[in-house]
Design a protein around this motif. Structure first.
Motif: not given
Ligand SMILES: [Mg+2]
Ligand SMILES: Nc1ncnc2c1ncn2[C@@H]1O[C@H](COP(=O)(O)OP(=O)(O)OP(=O)(O)O)[C@@H](O)[C@H]1O
Ligand SMILES: Nc1ncnc2c1ncn2[C@@H]1O[C@H](COP(=O)(O)OP(=O)(O)OP(=O)(O)O)[C@@H](O)[C@H]1O
Ligand SMILES: [Mg+2]
Lengths: 257, 257
Positions: A16-17, A40, A44, A125
């Motif tokens: 995802k990141t 998040d 990250n 994110d």
């Molecule tokens: Mg992530």
């Protein structure tokens, strides 16, 4: 109006990141005005862009609880060709605080909507869970969800739960919620597993699956330790070429020149 | 008394479930009575052992909210040499329900303590977050935490946040909380990244880091699609040998013959 895409998958470690940062920076590379929103608590995306999350005083946390106006918290990075609303560890406490607030699922949508015209792409994110922060990400996704799927069995298995959650949100908070696309990540052509998972995902999601697959590439895992997106860290790597192609593919689908 | 270890790391995809299943099955292989407790709403430990999470009526969810006694929910698998308290998607709702309950952080500890003498090892698999379910896992960890760390930068970076959370729990709900050990996972000897991360982790955690490192091994990623631990799926693979060695190392540290 700028497109708002939320990058979501409750399965952990699926990219995802890595997708938010690298797709974002290549969209910027192609002249798009890009904002990355890190919701998040791991922060990250923030650290992948070279920012120490422990130095963030406000960021997404203050914006979500209404303590700071969003435009005062956005950081600009011309070198990476994108802007960032950074996260901080304080965001971990936001889930508990948001529960007692009015419109607890709508907060992110309410703060992003007024600034949509300042950007061409806003990428959100999410953390690896289906809690209140991810719910805010789902409700804010005006133009749909981007779902990274690691080409391994457990990531494939989790898609059922994600689809159920999406349908629940559609029938309550956000009827227009849609999947913009599914991105196959960490594809390792040498293994049957990756090919099997890829064909299962294409069977289930059909034309929603982007043509571009992201290969497993060690450079993508190294870039975060230098605090740079792949477009700056190692533009010649297979990972960079893939995210560059993905940015082109998304722009073509969005009829953006 | 049986040892209760909780396997925790809020970073997603670092090998928590893979460690719970495979370390557990090799402890069983060496004659230990083993219980795996799945407190992740993804229910990956449950599906890695060949059980369809959507068929689970009660499981961890019913046990945590007090609707069912734990012993009625445990499944036994002699072939894999372990037992399982399975999770189900209903567990996703537990976080919200637990918030309003008395002793919301202690529920898992309260249900596991009475059955400790029936097992030699109880391994708890946590979700990738630091919410109420993981908090229950931390408070239940009578003999300490096992922390899998993927040999990549973002997993290394997340250890600071995990240590802070552990210290917070130590100063409130569970003063005796300790780290039993750190397990280096997905180690790829061909990359500098893995070697660099491994040496950073050993520098930070010293003798807490297990000697045994788990290599990246495609068989470990394939086993879940067959619903088997690696000890049954492919006992000759490098991943199997590593988890077997890890089980031996843990037993030696616990003075278990
Ligand atoms: Mg992530
Ligand atoms: N295509 C790739 N090739 C190699 N490594 C990758 C690739 N994509 C991501 N990674 C690495 O894999 C790990 C997981 O990726 P990432 O952190 O982006 O996933 P995530 O879904 O955001 O995780 P989380 O669920 O914790 O938020 C990271 O160490 C990242 O650097
Ligand atoms: N040593 C290894 N070699 C190769 N693949 C592995 C290894 N360990 C785990 N995997 C695979 O990597 C992925 C992530 O592992 P796993 O699901 O066990 O991590 P996790 O920390 O439990 O994830 P989550 O945060 O979602 O709970 C899975 O597809 C798994 O099969
Ligand atoms: Mg897991």
């Amino acid at each position: 109006l700028g497109k708002i895409y939320t990058i979501v998958n409750q399965k952990g470690g699926v990219g995802k990141t890595t997708t938010a940062i690298n797709l974002g920076s290549y969209l910027g590379f192609y002249g798009q005005r890009v904002l990355i929103v890190d919701i998040d608590p791991q922060a990250n995306a923030t650290s992948c862009l070279g920012i120490d999350k422990n130095t963030i005083q406000g960021g997404t946390y203050d914006v979500l609880i209404g303590a700071q106006p969003i435009l005062t918290q956005i950081l600009h990075n011309p070198r990476f060709k994108l802007s960032l609303l950074p996260a901080s560890p304080a965001l971990a406490g936001a889930e508990i605080e948001l529960i007692e607030m009015e419109n607890r699922g709508n907060r992110l949508h309410q703060v992003l909507d007024p600034i949509r015209n300042r950007y061409d792409y806003i990428l959100v994110d999410c953390p690896p869970s289906l809690g209140l922060l991810t719910l805010n990400g789902l409700v804010a996704a005006q133009d749909g969800l981007l779902i990274p799927v690691q080409c391994e069995y457990l990531a494939l298995e989790g898609l059922g739960q994600l689809t159920q959650t999406i349908n629940r949100v559609k029938s309550s908070l956000f009827p227009n919620l849609s999947i913009r696309g599914v991105i196959l990540t960490m594809y390792d052509g040498r293994t049957n597993l990756a090919a099997d998972v890829a064909s299962e995902v294409r069977g289930a999601f059909d034309s929603l699956v982007f043509e571009t697959m992201i290969p497993r590439s060690i450079r993508l895992a190294e870039a975060p330790s230098y605090g740079m997106p792949i477009s700056v860290f190692e533009p010649g790597s297979s990972g960079a070429r893939a995210y560059r192609a993905l940015a082109k593919e998304l722009m073509a689908k969005d009829n953006v020149q």
